[in-house]
Design an enzyme around this catalytic site. Structure first.
Site, PDB file in Angstrom:
ATOM      1  N   ARG A   1     -13.843  -2.005 -61.723  1.00  0.00           N
ATOM      2  CA  ARG A   1     -13.440  -1.541 -60.271  1.00  0.00           C
ATOM      3  C   ARG A   1     -13.175  -2.489 -59.214  1.00  0.00           C
ATOM      4  O   ARG A   1     -12.543  -2.536 -58.334  1.00  0.00           O
ATOM      5  CB  ARG A   1     -14.671  -0.632 -59.752  1.00  0.00           C
ATOM      6  CG  ARG A   1     -14.934   0.574 -60.414  1.00  0.00           C
ATOM      7  CD  ARG A   1     -15.403   1.531 -59.632  1.00  0.00           C
ATOM      8  NE  ARG A   1     -16.892   1.421 -59.028  1.00  0.00           N
ATOM      9  CZ  ARG A   1     -18.160   1.915 -59.462  1.00  0.00           C
ATOM     10  NH1 ARG A   1     -17.760   2.807 -60.612  1.00  0.00           N
ATOM     11  NH2 ARG A   1     -19.118   1.853 -58.982  1.00  0.00           N
TER      12      ARG A   1
ATOM     13  N   TYR B   1     -18.620   9.349 -61.213  1.00  0.00           N
ATOM     14  CA  TYR B   1     -18.378   8.866 -59.979  1.00  0.00           C
ATOM     15  C   TYR B   1     -16.999   8.817 -59.505  1.00  0.00           C
ATOM     16  O   TYR B   1     -15.883   8.571 -60.136  1.00  0.00           O
ATOM     17  CB  TYR B   1     -18.649   7.023 -60.034  1.00  0.00           C
ATOM     18  CG  TYR B   1     -18.552   6.480 -58.810  1.00  0.00           C
ATOM     19  CD1 TYR B   1     -19.445   6.246 -57.646  1.00  0.00           C
ATOM     20  CD2 TYR B   1     -17.129   6.130 -58.195  1.00  0.00           C
ATOM     21  CE1 TYR B   1     -19.331   5.935 -56.434  1.00  0.00           C
ATOM     22  CE2 TYR B   1     -16.999   5.405 -57.180  1.00  0.00           C
ATOM     23  CZ  TYR B   1     -17.978   5.364 -56.148  1.00  0.00           C
ATOM     24  OH  TYR B   1     -17.701   5.085 -54.749  1.00  0.00           O
TER      25      TYR B   1
ATOM     26  N   ARG C   1      -9.119 -12.182 -57.476  1.00  0.00           N
ATOM     27  CA  ARG C   1      -7.693 -12.492 -57.005  1.00  0.00           C
ATOM     28  C   ARG C   1      -7.408 -14.222 -56.721  1.00  0.00           C
ATOM     29  O   ARG C   1      -8.372 -14.769 -56.498  1.00  0.00           O
ATOM     30  CB  ARG C   1      -7.627 -12.028 -55.506  1.00  0.00           C
ATOM     31  CG  ARG C   1      -7.574 -10.509 -55.677  1.00  0.00           C
ATOM     32  CD  ARG C   1      -6.492  -9.784 -54.732  1.00  0.00           C
ATOM     33  NE  ARG C   1      -6.848  -8.509 -54.571  1.00  0.00           N
ATOM     34  CZ  ARG C   1      -7.653  -7.685 -53.532  1.00  0.00           C
ATOM     35  NH1 ARG C   1      -8.216  -8.402 -52.960  1.00  0.00           N
ATOM     36  NH2 ARG C   1      -7.776  -6.374 -53.809  1.00  0.00           N
TER      37      ARG C   1
ATOM     38  N   ARG D   1     -27.209  -4.097 -49.597  1.00  0.00           N
ATOM     39  CA  ARG D   1     -26.253  -4.464 -48.373  1.00  0.00           C
ATOM     40  C   ARG D   1     -26.584  -3.933 -47.270  1.00  0.00           C
ATOM     41  O   ARG D   1     -27.561  -3.238 -47.131  1.00  0.00           O
ATOM     42  CB  ARG D   1     -25.094  -3.890 -48.956  1.00  0.00           C
ATOM     43  CG  ARG D   1     -24.932  -2.532 -49.388  1.00  0.00           C
ATOM     44  CD  ARG D   1     -23.528  -1.893 -49.674  1.00  0.00           C
ATOM     45  NE  ARG D   1     -23.668  -0.522 -50.157  1.00  0.00           N
ATOM     46  CZ  ARG D   1     -22.344   0.148 -50.340  1.00  0.00           C
ATOM     47  NH1 ARG D   1     -21.125  -0.569 -50.362  1.00  0.00           N
ATOM     48  NH2 ARG D   1     -22.350   1.638 -50.861  1.00  0.00           N
TER      49      ARG D   1
HETATM   50  P1  FAD Z   1     -20.476  15.878 -52.253  1.00  0.00           P
HETATM   51  O1  FAD Z   1     -20.125  15.359 -51.226  1.00  0.00           O
HETATM   52  O2  FAD Z   1     -21.886  15.716 -52.952  1.00  0.00           O
HETATM   53  O3  FAD Z   1     -20.755  17.681 -51.883  1.00  0.00           O
HETATM   54  C1  FAD Z   1     -21.694  18.298 -52.658  1.00  0.00           C
HETATM   55  C2  FAD Z   1     -22.210  19.306 -51.786  1.00  0.00           C
HETATM   56  O4  FAD Z   1     -22.970  20.558 -52.654  1.00  0.00           O
HETATM   57  C3  FAD Z   1     -23.294  18.550 -50.829  1.00  0.00           C
HETATM   58  O5  FAD Z   1     -22.937  18.724 -49.550  1.00  0.00           O
HETATM   59  C4  FAD Z   1     -24.635  19.477 -51.365  1.00  0.00           C
HETATM   60  O6  FAD Z   1     -25.582  19.428 -50.513  1.00  0.00           O
HETATM   61  C5  FAD Z   1     -24.217  20.786 -51.873  1.00  0.00           C
HETATM   62  N1  FAD Z   1     -25.089  21.301 -52.934  1.00  0.00           N
HETATM   63  C6  FAD Z   1     -25.423  20.758 -54.110  1.00  0.00           C
HETATM   64  N2  FAD Z   1     -26.344  21.583 -54.876  1.00  0.00           N
HETATM   65  C7  FAD Z   1     -26.076  22.665 -54.067  1.00  0.00           C
HETATM   66  C8  FAD Z   1     -26.838  24.029 -54.204  1.00  0.00           C
HETATM   67  N3  FAD Z   1     -27.466  24.156 -55.401  1.00  0.00           N
HETATM   68  N4  FAD Z   1     -26.459  24.802 -53.347  1.00  0.00           N
HETATM   69  C9  FAD Z   1     -25.940  24.793 -52.062  1.00  0.00           C
HETATM   70  N5  FAD Z   1     -25.334  23.603 -51.921  1.00  0.00           N
HETATM   71  C10 FAD Z   1     -25.549  22.494 -52.815  1.00  0.00           C
HETATM   72  N6  FAD Z   1     -15.465   7.764 -51.947  1.00  0.00           N
HETATM   73  C11 FAD Z   1     -14.319   6.851 -51.386  1.00  0.00           C
HETATM   74  O7  FAD Z   1     -13.364   7.336 -51.604  1.00  0.00           O
HETATM   75  N7  FAD Z   1     -14.610   5.716 -50.623  1.00  0.00           N
HETATM   76  C12 FAD Z   1     -15.772   5.353 -50.479  1.00  0.00           C
HETATM   77  O8  FAD Z   1     -15.849   4.380 -49.949  1.00  0.00           O
HETATM   78  C13 FAD Z   1     -16.767   5.839 -51.006  1.00  0.00           C
HETATM   79  N8  FAD Z   1     -18.103   5.367 -50.866  1.00  0.00           N
HETATM   80  C14 FAD Z   1     -19.274   5.823 -51.331  1.00  0.00           C
HETATM   81  C15 FAD Z   1     -20.367   5.413 -51.090  1.00  0.00           C
HETATM   82  C16 FAD Z   1     -21.326   5.879 -51.563  1.00  0.00           C
HETATM   83  C17 FAD Z   1     -22.914   5.495 -51.272  1.00  0.00           C
HETATM   84  C18 FAD Z   1     -21.338   7.057 -52.498  1.00  0.00           C
HETATM   85  C19 FAD Z   1     -22.608   7.867 -53.355  1.00  0.00           C
HETATM   86  C20 FAD Z   1     -20.240   7.569 -52.693  1.00  0.00           C
HETATM   87  C21 FAD Z   1     -19.176   7.069 -51.888  1.00  0.00           C
HETATM   88  N9  FAD Z   1     -17.824   7.643 -52.190  1.00  0.00           N
HETATM   89  C22 FAD Z   1     -16.780   7.136 -51.664  1.00  0.00           C
HETATM   90  C23 FAD Z   1     -17.371   8.827 -53.284  1.00  0.00           C
HETATM   91  C24 FAD Z   1     -17.498  10.102 -52.221  1.00  0.00           C
HETATM   92  O9  FAD Z   1     -18.916  10.204 -51.568  1.00  0.00           O
HETATM   93  C25 FAD Z   1     -17.208  11.454 -53.107  1.00  0.00           C
HETATM   94  O10 FAD Z   1     -15.788  11.413 -53.706  1.00  0.00           O
HETATM   95  C26 FAD Z   1     -17.488  12.739 -52.406  1.00  0.00           C
HETATM   96  O11 FAD Z   1     -18.565  12.967 -51.643  1.00  0.00           O
HETATM   97  C27 FAD Z   1     -17.176  13.779 -53.388  1.00  0.00           C
HETATM   98  O12 FAD Z   1     -17.359  15.380 -52.847  1.00  0.00           O
HETATM   99  P2  FAD Z   1     -17.946  16.572 -53.466  1.00  0.00           P
HETATM  100  O13 FAD Z   1     -17.632  17.453 -52.533  1.00  0.00           O
HETATM  101  O14 FAD Z   1     -17.488  16.244 -55.020  1.00  0.00           O
HETATM  102  O15 FAD Z   1     -19.566  16.057 -53.448  1.00  0.00           O
HETATM  103  N1  UDP Z   2     -21.007  -5.472 -57.287  1.00  0.00           N
HETATM  104  C1  UDP Z   2     -21.980  -6.699 -57.586  1.00  0.00           C
HETATM  105  N2  UDP Z   2     -21.910  -7.389 -56.418  1.00  0.00           N
HETATM  106  C2  UDP Z   2     -21.258  -7.000 -55.212  1.00  0.00           C
HETATM  107  C3  UDP Z   2     -20.550  -5.868 -55.313  1.00  0.00           C
HETATM  108  C4  UDP Z   2     -20.573  -5.091 -56.435  1.00  0.00           C
HETATM  109  O1  UDP Z   2     -22.419  -7.025 -58.600  1.00  0.00           O
HETATM  110  O2  UDP Z   2     -21.241  -7.769 -54.081  1.00  0.00           O
HETATM  111  C5  UDP Z   2     -21.261  -4.460 -58.706  1.00  0.00           C
HETATM  112  C6  UDP Z   2     -21.927  -3.388 -58.780  1.00  0.00           C
HETATM  113  O3  UDP Z   2     -22.865  -3.538 -60.117  1.00  0.00           O
HETATM  114  C7  UDP Z   2     -21.411  -2.332 -58.258  1.00  0.00           C
HETATM  115  C8  UDP Z   2     -20.239  -2.531 -59.056  1.00  0.00           C
HETATM  116  O4  UDP Z   2     -19.968  -3.936 -58.944  1.00  0.00           O
HETATM  117  O5  UDP Z   2     -22.080  -1.046 -58.802  1.00  0.00           O
HETATM  118  C9  UDP Z   2     -18.869  -1.893 -58.348  1.00  0.00           C
HETATM  119  O6  UDP Z   2     -18.739  -2.215 -57.145  1.00  0.00           O
HETATM  120  P1  UDP Z   2     -18.414  -1.224 -55.981  1.00  0.00           P
HETATM  121  O7  UDP Z   2     -18.238  -2.083 -54.565  1.00  0.00           O
HETATM  122  O8  UDP Z   2     -17.111  -0.492 -56.506  1.00  0.00           O
HETATM  123  O9  UDP Z   2     -19.498  -0.227 -55.729  1.00  0.00           O
HETATM  124  P2  UDP Z   2     -20.002   1.162 -54.947  1.00  0.00           P
HETATM  125  O10 UDP Z   2     -18.779   1.307 -54.035  1.00  0.00           O
HETATM  126  O11 UDP Z   2     -19.925   2.093 -56.124  1.00  0.00           O
HETATM  127  O12 UDP Z   2     -21.187   0.763 -54.331  1.00  0.00           O
END
Ligand code: FAD
Ligand code: UDP
Length: 378
Positions: free
Chosen positions: A171, A346, A175, A277
């Protein structure tokens, strides 16, 4: 038809909107007290800063259709994700770029020289890297791997990088110029008034009824023609085959009078620092001005039953269990499993939206014959 959607995150909102626009009656049940799922944003009451409650979310995509879609419901402000990392008592730029390489090795290499130099560090005996560790050693060599990836990855995933698939590291680019944009997608931005306001607008349609604080039970599905389920796949089956493994996150909130770290995301590459972080949320909205600041230290650990599932682990054990759940799901009629939890993958927001659009179109074409999965989890 009467449609039940489980989960008011991006998956549920996008599917619900399309089906409501096509004249179907849509009910969405959401167990939390807010919409937007993990993208939820909220203004901090102490500082007025817009906080990404479940971790930092930056919108980035190459998909023009998705970009047009989100711009229908939100004003996107220009935003480039520029991540820094602290390691060995210094601050470096990520993803690894020419600045990182020159700073790390105390050199002034030009792009071609840096490429040749890194190739000398790399373990070229690794021909087809399968693990995270091999991928890192093959492409950046042991010094950069130890400083930036090894400790962070052990903290993030709780296992040795030699046990993780190479795909996780793929991912991140390396560069050989000074481009420090974390993503290389054509479109990148931040919704001006947060993701929750955007999702609320998607859901704002007379054909959609949202019930918050309502946990789905299978019995609820009976009165409906079709169910779209964006909750955890194993949860739908009451975990009868066991639990699919996830990592969960703990956020330790603190406030600061001023600018705490000068950027939105500062990673910590060393294992001796217990968090992965620190996010300083006000930097996600550079068009706003705030004197105070709110920051989250982020800790990763194994997800227990009562925790919020964040990152699917998808190692060998999970994949075998996933295959069994997929088989169960495929025998289930009139239910389609969607989103990051429903398909145990993911998924970035743009991919989530694209898949939700496809799921809705498939339903409009096939009705109750819509398959259990529109996007394959395996
Ligand atoms: P969710 O957002 O998880 O929505 C599912 C919903 O279902 C939730 O509100 C939950 O409460 C509800 N639910 C679950 N079970 C039940 C149940 N039994 N009854 C009723 N409701 C229920 N994507 C990016 O593009 N850029 C980013 O920078 C990025 N950063 C991220 C950072 C983190 C830490 C994480 C974990 C994810 C990140 N993502 C990012 C991914 C992003 O969060 C997901 O793409 C998005 O949330 C997916 O939407 P979803 O609707 O599939 O799931
Ligand atoms: N990663 C790392 N060091 C960093 C940032 C990322 O080792 O400073 C690794 C880590 O295992 C992470 C993966 O690279 O899960 C992908 O990074 P990304 O920034 O996409 O993580 P996310 O947005 O899923 O938290």
């Amino acid at each position: 038809m009467n449609i039940l959607l489980v989960g008011a995150g991006l998956s549920g909102a996008v599917i619900g909107r399309r089906l409501a626009e096509a004249g179907h009656a849509v009910t969405i049940v959401e167990s939390r007290d807010h919409v937007a799922g993990n993208c939820h944003t909220e203004r901090d009451t102490d500082t007025g800063v817009m906080v990404h409650i479940y971790g930092p979310h930056i919108f980035h995509t190459d998909d023009e259709g998705v970009w047009e879609y989100v711009n229908r419901f939100a004003t996107f402000m220009p935003y480039k994700n520029r991540v820094k990392t602290t390691s060995g008592g210094q601050v470096f730029s990520l993803p690894i770029n020419l600045h990182t390489i020159n700073q790390f090795y105390g050199k002034t290499l030009r792009p071609d020289e840096a490429r040749a130099f890194i190739e000398e560090q790399a373990d070229t005996s690794i021909e087809d890297p399968q693990t995270f560790e091999d991928q890192a050693l093959r492409f950046v060599g042991p010094d950069l791997y130890d400083a930036f990836f090894k400790g962070y990855t052990i903290k993030q995933w709780g296992v040795q990088p030699s046990e993780l698939p190479a795909s996780i590291l793929k991912r991140l680019p390396v560069r050989f110029n000074y481009d420090d944009n974390y993503f290389f997608h054509k479109f990148q931005g931040m919704p001006e008034d947060g993701y929750t306001a955007m999702v609320e607008r998607i859901l704002d349609h007379p054909g959609i009824e949202v019930q918050l604080n309502t946990r789905f039970t299978r019995a609820m599905g009976e009165g409906y023609d079709h169910v779209f389920y964006a909750g955890p796949l194993d949860g739908y089956f009451d975990y009868e085959l066991g639990r699919l493994g996830y990592r969960t996150l703990d956020f330790e909130r603190f406030t600061y009078d001023g600018d705490y770290q000068g950027c939105a995301v500062m990673n910590y590459g060393e294992q001796s620092v217990p968090y992965t972080r620190i996010t300083e949320h006000k930097h996600f909205a550079p068009w706003e001005t705030h004197d105070g600041s709110v920051c989250y230290r982020e800790f990763s650990r194994e997800c227990a039953p009562e925790d919020i599932p964040y990152y699917p682990i998808r190692q060998v054990r999970e994949k075998a269990l996933l295959a069994d759940y997929v088989a169960l799901a495929e025998q289930t009629r009139r239910v389609t499993f969607v989103g990051r939890l429903g398909t145990y993958r993911y998924l970035d927001m743009d991919v989530t939206i694209r898949e939700a659009m496809t799921a809705a179109e498939t339903f409009l074409e096939k009705g109750a014959e819509t398959p259990a999965f529109v996007a394959a989890p395996l």
